[in-house]
Design an enzyme around this catalytic site. Structure first.
Site, PDB file in Angstrom:
ATOM      1  N   LEU A 187     -96.581 -21.635  42.558  1.00 45.76           N
ATOM      2  CA  LEU A 187     -96.050 -22.422  41.436  1.00 45.76           C
ATOM      3  C   LEU A 187     -97.191 -23.211  40.803  1.00 45.76           C
ATOM      4  CD1 LEU A 187     -93.599 -23.867  39.929  1.00 45.76           C
ATOM      5  CD2 LEU A 187     -93.661 -25.546  41.773  1.00 45.76           C
ATOM      6  N   ASP A 197     -86.897 -38.684  31.558  1.00 43.67           N
ATOM      7  CA  ASP A 197     -86.577 -39.953  30.897  1.00 43.67           C
ATOM      8  C   ASP A 197     -85.519 -40.717  31.699  1.00 43.67           C
ATOM      9  OD1 ASP A 197     -86.710 -41.900  28.979  1.00 43.67           O
ATOM     10  OD2 ASP A 197     -85.387 -40.891  27.571  1.00 43.67           O
ATOM     11  N   HIS A 231     -89.882 -46.319  38.111  1.00 43.31           N
ATOM     12  CA  HIS A 231     -90.980 -45.341  38.096  1.00 43.31           C
ATOM     13  C   HIS A 231     -91.269 -44.844  39.513  1.00 43.31           C
ATOM     14  CE1 HIS A 231     -91.458 -45.940  33.901  1.00 43.31           C
ATOM     15  NE2 HIS A 231     -91.971 -47.151  33.984  1.00 43.31           N
TER      16      HIS A 231
HETATM   17  C1  FPP Z   1     -89.650 -42.265  31.018  1.00 44.85           C
HETATM   18  O1  FPP Z   1     -88.685 -43.195  31.416  1.00 44.85           O
HETATM   19  C2  FPP Z   1     -90.610 -42.099  32.070  1.00 44.85           C
HETATM   20  C3  FPP Z   1     -91.930 -42.369  31.987  1.00 44.85           C
HETATM   21  C4  FPP Z   1     -92.590 -42.859  30.761  1.00 44.85           C
HETATM   22  C5  FPP Z   1     -92.790 -42.202  33.158  1.00 44.85           C
HETATM   23  C6  FPP Z   1     -92.591 -40.931  33.924  1.00 44.85           C
HETATM   24  C7  FPP Z   1     -93.164 -41.135  35.252  1.00 44.85           C
HETATM   25  C8  FPP Z   1     -92.608 -40.733  36.404  1.00 44.85           C
HETATM   26  C9  FPP Z   1     -91.446 -39.888  36.501  1.00 44.85           C
HETATM   27  C10 FPP Z   1     -93.226 -41.185  37.667  1.00 44.85           C
HETATM   28  C11 FPP Z   1     -94.329 -40.432  38.258  1.00 44.85           C
HETATM   29  C12 FPP Z   1     -94.646 -39.079  37.799  1.00 44.85           C
HETATM   30  C13 FPP Z   1     -95.556 -38.301  38.421  1.00 44.85           C
HETATM   31  C14 FPP Z   1     -95.902 -37.005  37.828  1.00 44.85           C
HETATM   32  C15 FPP Z   1     -96.204 -38.688  39.686  1.00 44.85           C
HETATM   33  P1  FPP Z   1     -88.623 -44.579  30.684  1.00 44.85           P
HETATM   34  O2  FPP Z   1     -89.488 -45.534  31.413  1.00 44.85           O
HETATM   35  O3  FPP Z   1     -88.938 -44.406  29.251  1.00 44.85           O
HETATM   36  O4  FPP Z   1     -87.128 -44.954  30.895  1.00 44.85           O
HETATM   37  P2  FPP Z   1     -86.178 -45.718  29.880  1.00 44.85           P
HETATM   38  O5  FPP Z   1     -86.044 -44.841  28.667  1.00 44.85           O
HETATM   39  O6  FPP Z   1     -84.921 -45.834  30.665  1.00 44.85           O
HETATM   40  O7  FPP Z   1     -86.822 -47.037  29.595  1.00 44.85           O
END
Ligand code: FPP
Length: 236
Positions: free
Chosen positions: A127, A16, A33
């Site tokens: 893994l 997150d 992202h």
């Molecule tokens: C949460 O942060 C994150 C996500 C919903 C997306 C997770 C994706 C990645 C880490 C990128 C790629 C992953 C892979 C496996 C290639 P948020 O956007 O909710 O952040 P915020 O709470 O600060 O708005």
């Protein structure tokens, strides 16, 4: 009881904070992202050296479809690119990829990238990295409860694995890490976390690295896991 450092672990991570990481820099959320993908690479590379045998990453929840269309598109492109470009590298590192969740809403391109990545990395044995995409733990439990015929916890776990396209016989979660200052489970691995130790890091996901993972595992290894029993030292 201090956890042995040689015990092989299943670690799950709620990644997150991408959006806030970008906003705090005055940048669009998509940049957060993209930086999040780099953090995924770092953590996957570090995991086997830290005694992790299964790593489950929460990348996109079924509720994330409610985000703005543009953000969802960016995320889907990132997942597809990651799976297409990283699979060979994962195989070289002996990392087996598996995507858990629903597949029917991801689109043909991403679905095919998932199948290819899973097929290519299937021989890898160091893994297992499970990436949760269009994932809802409650939906997985509901699917297992309504379609399976389990009468034991083990069979029910298998039905959940089957319902989410997971590899079979994945052990329960030992340690659940959530980055990004929040302290909730957000519909992630609710059955599998029955006895998970929980660890919250205030780092935003794009800032999380090997050191952060190492600190989480150090903290975990100081915990006493009793699974409902009493400490060995207290048994009369
Ligand atoms: C949460 O942060 C994150 C996500 C919903 C997306 C997770 C994706 C990645 C880490 C990128 C790629 C992953 C892979 C496996 C290639 P948020 O956007 O909710 O952040 P915020 O709470 O600060 O708005």
């Amino acid at each position: 009881m201090i956890q042995s450092t040689s015990q092989k672990l299943h670690v799950a991570i709620i990644m997150d904070g991408n959006g806030r990481w970008a906003s705090r820099r005055g940048r669009p959320r998509s940049e957060g992202h993209r930086a999040g993908v780099e953090a995924v690479r770092r953590v996957v590379e570090a995991a086997p050296t830290l005694g992790i045998e299964v790593l489950t990453l929460y990348a996109f929840s079924s509720d994330n479809w409610e985000r703005p269309r543009g953000e969802v598109q960016v995320l889907m492109q990132l997942f597809r690119r990651f799976l297409s470009t990283e699979a060979a590298n994962c195989l070289a590192q002996q990392v087996r990829l598996n995507v858990i969740g629903r597949r029917d809403r991801l689109g043909a391109g991403l679905d095919s990238a998932i199948r290819q990545a899973e097929r290519l990395t299937a021989p890898a044995g160091k893994l297992i990295v499970r990436i949760a995409l269009d994932y809802s733990s409650r939906d997985a439990i509901l699917a297992a409860a309504t379609s399976g015929h389990a009468t034991t916890r083990q069979q029910f776990s298998r039905d959940i694995e089957h319902a989410t396209h997971s590899l079979p016989d994945i052990p329960g979660i030992d340690l659940l890490i959530r980055t990004g200052e929040e302290r909730r489970l957000s519909d992630f691995l609710l059955w599998e976390c029955a006895y998970a130790e929980l660890y919250f890091s205030d780092a935003l996901w794009p800032d999380f690295d090997e050191e952060g993972l190492h600190l989480a595992l150090e903290d975990y290894r100081r915990r006493e896991r009793r699974f409902g029993r009493i400490p060995v030292s207290a048994a009369g």
